[in-house]
Write a protein that holds these residues in place. Structure first.
Motif, PDB file in Angstrom:
ATOM      1  N   MET A 236     -12.037   0.824   1.658  1.00  0.00           N
ATOM      2  CA  MET A 236     -10.029   1.197   0.952  1.00  0.00           C
ATOM      3  C   MET A 236      -9.132   1.152   2.491  1.00  0.00           C
ATOM      4  SD  MET A 236      -9.621   0.292  -1.813  1.00  0.00           S
ATOM      5  CE  MET A 236     -11.121  -0.313  -2.705  1.00  0.00           C
ATOM      6  N   MET A 237     -10.586   2.068   3.583  1.00  0.00           N
ATOM      7  CA  MET A 237      -9.885   2.715   4.295  1.00  0.00           C
ATOM      8  C   MET A 237      -9.161   1.582   4.980  1.00  0.00           C
ATOM      9  SD  MET A 237      -9.250   6.277   4.342  1.00  0.00           S
ATOM     10  CE  MET A 237      -8.787   5.659   2.501  1.00  0.00           C
TER      11      MET A 237
ATOM     12  N   MET B 141      -8.504  -8.350  -3.517  1.00  0.00           N
ATOM     13  CA  MET B 141      -7.865  -7.834  -2.503  1.00  0.00           C
ATOM     14  C   MET B 141      -8.056  -7.490  -1.380  1.00  0.00           C
ATOM     15  SD  MET B 141      -3.249  -7.245  -3.192  1.00  0.00           S
ATOM     16  CE  MET B 141      -2.483  -8.639  -3.929  1.00  0.00           C
ATOM     17  N   ALA B 142      -8.537  -6.950  -1.747  1.00  0.00           N
ATOM     18  CA  ALA B 142      -9.526  -5.438  -0.633  1.00  0.00           C
ATOM     19  C   ALA B 142     -10.784  -6.194   0.093  1.00  0.00           C
ATOM     20  CB  ALA B 142     -10.282  -4.796  -1.156  1.00  0.00           C
ATOM     21  N   ASP B 143     -11.687  -7.412  -1.163  1.00  0.00           N
ATOM     22  CA  ASP B 143     -12.302  -8.300  -0.155  1.00  0.00           C
ATOM     23  C   ASP B 143     -11.852  -9.332   0.756  1.00  0.00           C
ATOM     24  OD1 ASP B 143     -15.483  -8.750  -0.990  1.00  0.00           O
ATOM     25  OD2 ASP B 143     -14.137 -10.908  -1.923  1.00  0.00           O
ATOM     26  N   ARG B 144     -10.864  -9.807   0.332  1.00  0.00           N
ATOM     27  CA  ARG B 144     -10.341 -10.916   0.956  1.00  0.00           C
ATOM     28  C   ARG B 144     -10.038 -10.266   2.171  1.00  0.00           C
ATOM     29  NH1 ARG B 144     -10.466 -12.690  -3.915  1.00  0.00           N
ATOM     30  NH2 ARG B 144     -10.157 -14.451  -4.210  1.00  0.00           N
TER      31      ARG B 144
ATOM     32  N   SER C 292     -13.040 -13.933   7.270  1.00  0.00           N
ATOM     33  CA  SER C 292     -13.205 -15.343   7.391  1.00  0.00           C
ATOM     34  C   SER C 292     -12.909 -15.546   6.156  1.00  0.00           C
ATOM     35  CB  SER C 292     -14.157 -15.447   7.044  1.00  0.00           C
ATOM     36  OG  SER C 292     -15.435 -14.579   6.562  1.00  0.00           O
ATOM     37  N   VAL C 293     -12.213 -14.987   5.481  1.00  0.00           N
ATOM     38  CA  VAL C 293     -11.441 -16.153   3.603  1.00  0.00           C
ATOM     39  C   VAL C 293      -9.986 -15.968   3.652  1.00  0.00           C
ATOM     40  CG1 VAL C 293     -11.383 -15.708   1.431  1.00  0.00           C
ATOM     41  CG2 VAL C 293     -13.246 -14.267   2.469  1.00  0.00           C
TER      42      VAL C 293
END
Length: 255
Positions: A89-90, A137-140, A145-146
């Motif tokens: 999250m940071m 969103m955070a994962d992307r 690279s996504v």
């Protein structure tokens, strides 16, 4: 639990800041969120991330709706370094960002918005849907690279503006490739890297968004809306809306 709500931004600009991170996601129409002097044009493909304490201006057109997600500043994931999600999250909120959502994210946001409309008092449901959007969103964002191309930078905003300016007629992939100064095969490859969908899917989604906005906000005949959105006929628009949005022109106009 996240605080999330559907809102209509005012047509005149307002400015404020707050002590929590915030996500503003385009759901319908057009809106502008300017964070610390950097403007972001929001539509159904874009979201803006506003970090804690960042001054931002916001306004929208008369049809705009946005999904606003507020993160509780006391939540362990944003306040406790020992929390498993704290570092992620940071990194997500280390600076203001404008995110161009891929088709999966865009579909998730539209689904969530429909659920907010269906069950406006179910804040528990709203919070869980907002959390799903946040973590996707955070994962992307963290996995660069996504959503970032490794070999070429493509201006999706310019491509989108070209499509909207010519939406009433047939648009070929070669035209879009020429606009990006690329060959067709190279454009197709880079576009998939950047947007996560094909140029044809991107074009169709813009046509559908335009049709939905016109059906919901004007009294134009469906045949005229079909023409303005670039569909070959009224039946072609109806079939596409039913297949990709799960709704018909009549139901949109009734709303």
């Amino acid at each position: 639990m996240l605080d999330a709500r559907l809102m209509e931004l005012p047509t005149t600009s307002h400015q404020h800041c707050h002590g929590h991170h915030q996500i503003v996601v385009g759901v319908k129409g057009e809106a502008v969120v300017s964070v610390e002097g950097r403007g972001s044009q929001l539509n159904t493909w874009k979201a803006c991330l506003v970090p804690t304490g960042a001054w931002h201006d916001y306004c929208g057109d008369q049809q705009n709706h946005v999904l606003v997600i507020n993160l509780n500043p006391a939540s362990p994931m944003t306040s406790s370094p020992s929390h498993a999600d704290y570092e992620q999250m940071m990194r997500v909120f280390e600076k203001p960002r404008t995110i161009h959502m891929d088709s999966q994210m865009q579909g998730m946001v539209q689904f969530a918005a429909n659920e907010f409309d269906r069950a406006p008092e179910n804040v528990t449901l709203h919070g869980h849907l907002a959390a799903s959007i946040l973590y996707c969103m955070a994962d992307r964002i963290v996995d660069r690279s996504v959503h970032q191309p490794s070999r070429h930078s493509l201006n999706l905003d310019a491509i989108q503006r070209y499509i909207i300016a010519n939406l009433h007629r047939k648009i070929s992939v070669k035209e879009l490739a020429d606009e990006a100064c690329l060959g067709v095969s190279r454009f197709y490859e880079v576009f998939r890297d950047v947007a996560g969908i094909t140029p044809h899917q991107f074009l169709l989604q813009i046509r559908l968004d335009q049709a939905v906005n016109l059906l919901a906000s004007t009294s134009l005949p469906v045949s005229e809306i079909s023409y303005r959105s670039g569909f070959s006929s009224q039946s072609a628009l109806t079939n596409s809306l039913r297949k990709h949005k799960g709704i018909t022109p009549a139901k949109l106009q009734a709303r």
